[in-house]
Each structure stands twice: as C-alpha cells, then as structure tokens.
Enzyme design. Structure first.
Site, PDB file in Angstrom:
ATOM      1  N   LYS A 194      13.462 -17.846 -36.436  1.00 49.69           N
ATOM      2  CA  LYS A 194      13.859 -19.112 -36.619  1.00 49.69           C
ATOM      3  C   LYS A 194      13.831 -19.615 -38.013  1.00 49.69           C
ATOM      4  CE  LYS A 194      13.055 -24.178 -35.841  1.00 49.69           C
ATOM      5  NZ  LYS A 194      11.792 -25.153 -35.973  1.00 49.69           N
ATOM      6  N   GLY A 252       8.839 -34.210 -37.004  1.00 51.96           N
ATOM      7  CA  GLY A 252       7.578 -34.988 -36.855  1.00 51.96           C
ATOM      8  C   GLY A 252       7.511 -36.242 -36.806  1.00 51.96           C
ATOM      9  N   ALA A 282      13.585 -31.025 -34.092  1.00 54.08           N
ATOM     10  CA  ALA A 282      13.090 -32.015 -34.756  1.00 54.08           C
ATOM     11  C   ALA A 282      13.410 -33.555 -34.417  1.00 54.08           C
ATOM     12  CB  ALA A 282      13.454 -31.824 -36.148  1.00 54.08           C
ATOM     13  N   GLY A 283      12.450 -34.292 -34.266  1.00 50.84           N
ATOM     14  CA  GLY A 283      12.737 -35.824 -33.974  1.00 50.84           C
ATOM     15  C   GLY A 283      12.757 -35.973 -32.521  1.00 50.84           C
ATOM     16  N   ASN A 327       8.020 -30.030 -30.306  1.00 55.23           N
ATOM     17  CA  ASN A 327       6.600 -29.754 -30.907  1.00 55.23           C
ATOM     18  C   ASN A 327       5.673 -30.986 -30.834  1.00 55.23           C
ATOM     19  OD1 ASN A 327       4.298 -28.449 -31.944  1.00 55.23           O
ATOM     20  ND2 ASN A 327       5.280 -27.655 -33.581  1.00 55.23           N
ATOM     21  N   THR A 328       5.965 -31.623 -32.085  1.00 51.70           N
ATOM     22  CA  THR A 328       5.022 -32.820 -32.282  1.00 51.70           C
ATOM     23  C   THR A 328       4.682 -33.741 -31.095  1.00 51.70           C
ATOM     24  OG1 THR A 328       5.750 -32.981 -34.543  1.00 51.70           O
ATOM     25  CG2 THR A 328       4.436 -34.800 -33.587  1.00 51.70           C
TER      26      THR A 328
END
Lengths: 255, 369
Positions: A97, A158, A184-185, A206-207
């Site tokens: 990645k 994030g 992301a997001g 992830n987050t």
C-alpha cells in the site's frame, strides 16, 4: 456475490482493515477476525523487523490473512521505494500500500510523488495499491503505469466523515479498469455500504473500527454492511426519480 | 514573514489582558466552534474556562482518540552531557553551579544504551547543556552513529544550532529536534538567562525556523512553566506553533509542558501552574490543534501521569535519569532536576495497557531518513 480479484489474487471479503490505533494488539486481532477480512495493512514503521516476535505481526498470524505493508511516513517517492524494498525483504510479500503524505497535518497524499513511485515500484515487481485523492485523472495515469488497484479517499483520513468525495468516486468507478478501493474517511457501516452500492470493489476501514467502543462488534457490522452494499450493487439498484411520471406525455404525437 | 516580525508586532501586556478579559460567552463559542482560532485558544486557557474543564477534557479525549487512536508512544531521555556555559537561574546544570561536569565518551554511550535497550525502548531523546567547544555537531554525529543501530527513532534536545548544522544532523539520522523557548517574555528571558549564548533571545526564538528549513521531520516546542504567567506564555507558544505549521507544512510538531522542578543550587520561581490548570492547558491545545503531539515527562507525579493518559497526551517518557551516565555509568552524578515519577518502563507500559491503551515502542523506521 462476485469474487474480488486484485492482481490475479481472489478475495472472498471486500473489506480490508487497518491495524493502527487499536487499544491493544489483542483487540486488533479480535476485530480483524470478526471482520473476515483477508487483507490487512500494517505500517512498516510500527513493525520491529529485528525481532521474530513483533507484537503486531504475531497477532496477525492467521492463514487467511494477507499482509499489505504500507509506507506511511514516507514524504517522497524515493523514501517510499526504499521502504517498499525493505518491507518486501522482511515480510516476504510484494504487495504494497503506497502512502506518500508529505503533509503530516491532514496526511494528504502527494499525487506527483505517488505516480512516480508507482511507476518505479511496478517496474521492480511490486503489486502497488496507492492511496490517493479521489482524482479521476490521476487514477487513469496510475492505470497506465501498471497500478494493481486505486485507493481514493472518501474524506480526510481519520475523520470518519464518510463519502465527501462521492461525485469523484462515481467518475473513478465508472472509468476504472482496475479495482477501486475506497480508503480513508469511512466512519460508519452505512458509509461502507454506500461505497459498495456505488460500485466500489472494496473498502478499507481503520479508525472507525479501532476507536469504537467495541472494535470486534464494529468490525462485524462493517462486514455485514460491505456485503449488503455489494449485494445491492450486484442486484442492480433501481434508479432514483426526482419527479412522478408525467400524466400528459409531451411526445405522444410521435406514436 | 519571519516569526520575529510577528512576535515584534505583539505586545505582552495587551495579549495578557485579552486572555484575562475572556468571558464564559467566549469560552462557549470556542467550545462549539468547528475550527478553533487563536482567539478561541485564548478563551480556552483563560480563567473564564475553568468551569468548563470537564467538557474540555471530554472533547480533548475524543479528538485525540480520533486522530491518534488508543495509543501512547514511549520514549526515554538520555543525557549525554551536563557541561554548560549558560547561566540559567532555574537549572541544575547552570554554569555558575559548582557541580562535577561530565560528557559521555563513545564507550560510555554504548554502556548506557545497552542498559536502556533492556527496558524495551526504541525511541530515544538525547539531551545536553550548551558547551560548544566539547559538545558540538561532530560530537553529536559520533554519538548518533553509535546509537542509530539500536534505536528506530532519535530526537535531540540540545543547544540551538545553525541551519547547516541541523542539515548535517538530519542526514546522520536525527528525526526530531526539541527546543523550548523557556519564556516568550523578552525581559524576563534576559533575567533568567543573564549569561552565555542562550541569553540571545532572538537566536533562540528563530531556532524552530532553522530546524524547519533544514527539513527535520519534527519540531518540539514548549515553555518552561513557572517562569512567567503560563497563560500568556502559552498563547505565544500557540502563536509560534500556528506560524510554523503554516510555514513548514511538511513538518510534524510536538508540545511539552515542563514545569519547573527542584534542582541543586537553584531558586524555584513562583509563577506555578496547578495540576488543574495544566490539564486545562493540555486540553486547550488539543482543542486548538487536533494533530499536534503532546508529551508528558517524568517531571510529573504518578497520580498526574496515571490520569493524563486519556486527556490528550500522545507520548510519555519513563524510567528517566536526568544526569549523564545515569543509567549505568555513573548513577550518582548530579541530575538536571528531580524526577517525580520513578516507575520503570514496564510499569508505565502496564499502566497504559490498564487504561485500555496500547503502549507503542516503535513508530518510525530508519528507512525513512
């Protein structure tokens, strides 16, 4: 459901996970297992390559889990290529990645360095999945240099803000010849479902999972959402109508 | 525009007055703002914000988790030298303090890091006084060459240097440079630093710009809490941070909150900051800047450190010694200041885990120089 294929590799699951930000490596492992994900990204900078007992890697040691090392920390193509070579050697995978964000505040990916590094890494035999802005032209340029997939962002990393780039994601999905992974997001399972309904090939989360009150439950929720969204996409969603059908057609005189 | 120009356009007393004149209305506006400004920061550090501390703490907790996750990085300071030609009236290493001076040799550095490594550390902070004839860039480069194979991340907290010197250190493997202004009050600064190179206020205030120009990955800022009014000093530090972040947008930033500790031969100044106020300050910084790293050292008490983990902090030191050779070579030599939290690295890691946070020992790699 259709199987996802990236660089000739088949995936049952269309949910990819990040491994940072968890309250413990144990919680991370539980979440990854609950998600049924087969591809998880790990930051090279977090791994201690000098020991055989790195805590992160030990907890990811399951036969169905493939590692996707990332270059988080690299500020330019040169650093990213160097880190990639190191990770290939240490982790024995040519999957990567590619993350190049010279801006530590919003972690915005650098399109110029990313394109440069992708081209170079493809030549070096890497399977490159670059993290990028939702930029349709950049996606086509990356395709031309041999990227294995594209990973456009839904909103700043994030932030859990969801698909703020939706109009551009739609163009990317429409035009792409390589898998599109929204990265992301993505802040809630509904965001993931939405991305899949649009026709994204996969999402990376992830987050939203890592800082959830119960990461494993949240991982499961995302798994279901991704499946539901994909199923909805494959079953062909009905179009959205803004107005009722006209009762007095304008072109009936042509009949 | 340089920061000096921005600094010179400010007036300490006026800035102080605007902070102390903030009302609960200003605080509420700051709390509900989507993007917080320097005026919001003033409101959040003002006395008017005191009743809102719980709300600030909740917000700080959420913002920090969103950005940094449930993690705390661990690092260890290593003092290379206590030689110093500066007179700083609050410091144990002050030139006029008649203590035994020591600068670690290559062999001694190796002995120290062998001991430190056993505790599990992978991030190290190298600290010195200011003795340019012996502890200079070449000394640092030699030290770093010895240390680099053993640590993933090296930071330094040494005397301010020139840009070309920072460039050399960046090349040799330094990740971060910490340089605290001590106080942004120019006249008070002269009183606390009457002699030595450090007495040059502007050379110090311009140091972060030289670090930024040199392309160092991270800059650490801070004021020494206790020298002047902490609210006004912290406003200037936030102003500095804001300027730097806009100018050197490729650089990371961290903040530290050193409170003056007792040390041999010094008089502790009186402008203390209470625990409650320090929590307010930490939370205010987090609300103002969601991505700045926040570090808490072993200067702080056990009870404070036990409870600060969830309030905005992103890194902690542990098991620290503040004297050169303190880990193995010369445990009894004179320290810069007294440590308050003397628990081992393992105990601190357990403390972090018990708070349902992950202690992170490694978050950088040598391959990214």
């Amino acid at each position: 459901m259709d199987k996802l294929i990236i660089a000739n590799k088949e995936f049952q699951s269309r949910l990819f996970l990040g491994t940072g930000k968890f309250g413990s490596t144990k919680l991370m492992e539980q979440a990854v297992l609950a998600s049924d994900s087969e591809l998880v990204t790990v930051a090279l900078k977090r791994i201690d390559l000098e020991t055989d007992t790195d805590a992160l890697l030990t907890h990811l040691n399951h036969s169905h889990i493939n590692l996707l090392p990332n270059t988080s920390g690299a500020r330019n193509a040169k650093e990213a290529v160097f880190a990639a070579q190191l990770s290939r050697e240490a982790l024995e995978t040519n999957w990567l990645k590619l993350e190049i964000h010279p801006d530590p505040k919003y972690l915005m990916p650098d399109p110029i360095e990313t394109l440069k590094a992708t081209e170079e890494l493809v030549k070096l035999g890497f399977i490159v999945l670059p993290y990028i802005h939702a930029d349709p032209v950049l996606c086509k340029r990356l395709e031309e240099v041999g990227t294995a997939a594209v990973m456009p962002l839904g909103s700043p990393i994030g932030t859990n803000k969801g698909l703020r780039t939706i109009d551009f994601l739609e163009i990317i999905i429409e035009q792409s010849k390589v898998p599109v992974i929204v990265d992301a997001g993505i802040g809630a399972p509904s965001d993931a479902a939405k991305a899949m309904e649009l026709g994204a090939d996969a999402v990376l989360v992830n987050t939203a999972i890592a800082v959830a009150g119960n990461p494993a439950e949240m991982a499961k929720a995302f798994k279901i959402a991704v499946e539901a969204g994909r199923m909805g996409y494959e079953a062909k969603l009905g179009g959205i109508k803004n107005n009722a059908s006209a009762s007095s057609p304008l072109i009936s005189f042509l009949d | 525009m340089s920061f000096k120009e921005i600094y010179d356009s400010q007036n300490w007393e006026e800035a102080k007055a605007t902070i102390y004149n903030k009302t609960s209305l200003d605080v509420e506006k700051a709390l509900s703002a989507k993007r917080r400004t320097l005026e919001d920061f003033k409101a959040l550090i003002s006395p008017a914000a005191a009743p809102y501390l719980e709300q600030m703490a909740q917000l700080s907790h959420q913002l920090t988790q969103k950005r940094f996750g449930k993690t705390i990085q661990l690092f260890v300071p290593m003092y290379l030298s206590n030689e110093c030609n500066n007179i700083c009236t609050y410091c144990g290493f002050s030139f006029d303090n008649k203590i035994k001076r020591k600068t670690l040799s290559a062999d001694e550095i190796l002995r120290e890091i062998t001991k430190i490594k056993k505790s599990g550390f992978n991030h190290i902070l190298l600290v010195t006084g200011e003795a340019n004839h012996t502890v200079h860039v070449d000394y640092f480069k030699n030290a770093i060459e010895i240390i680099k194979p053993h640590f993933a991340n090296i930071s330094i907290e040494v005397q301010p240097l020139d840009q070309n010197e920072y460039e050399e250190l960046q090349q040799s493997g330094v990740y971060a440079v910490l340089v605290y202004q001590e106080t942004y009050h120019q006249d008070k600064y002269k009183e606390y630093h009457p002699k030595g190179k450090k007495s040059n206020f502007y050379y110090r205030i311009e140091t972060p710009e030289r670090i930024g120009n040199a392309g160092i990955h991270k800059i650490g800022l801070g004021v020494l809490l206790g020298l002047e009014d902490w609210r006004t000093d912290s406003f200037f530090c936030a102003l500095h941070l804001d300027y730097l972040q806009k100018t050197y947008w490729q650089t990371k930033y961290s903040l530290s909150f050193p409170r003056i500790r007792p040390a041999e031969g010094i008089v502790v100044p009186e402008k203390t900051i209470t625990d409650r106020e320090l929590v307010q300050l930490i939370c205010a910084y987090r609300l103002f800047n969601e991505d700045v790293e926040i570090s808490v050292s072993t200067r702080e008490s056990e009870i404070f450190r036990n409870n600060i983990i969830k309030l905005g902090v992103t890194s902690m030191s542990a098991e620290s010694k503040t004297n050169p050779g303190g880990y193995s070579v010369e445990p009894e030599s004179l320290e810069q200041f007294e440590i308050s939290d003397e628990r081992s690295a393992e105990q601190i890691a357990t403390l972090i885990s018990d708070n349902n946070y992950e202690p992170v020992w490694k978050d950088w790699d040598k391959s990214f120089q």
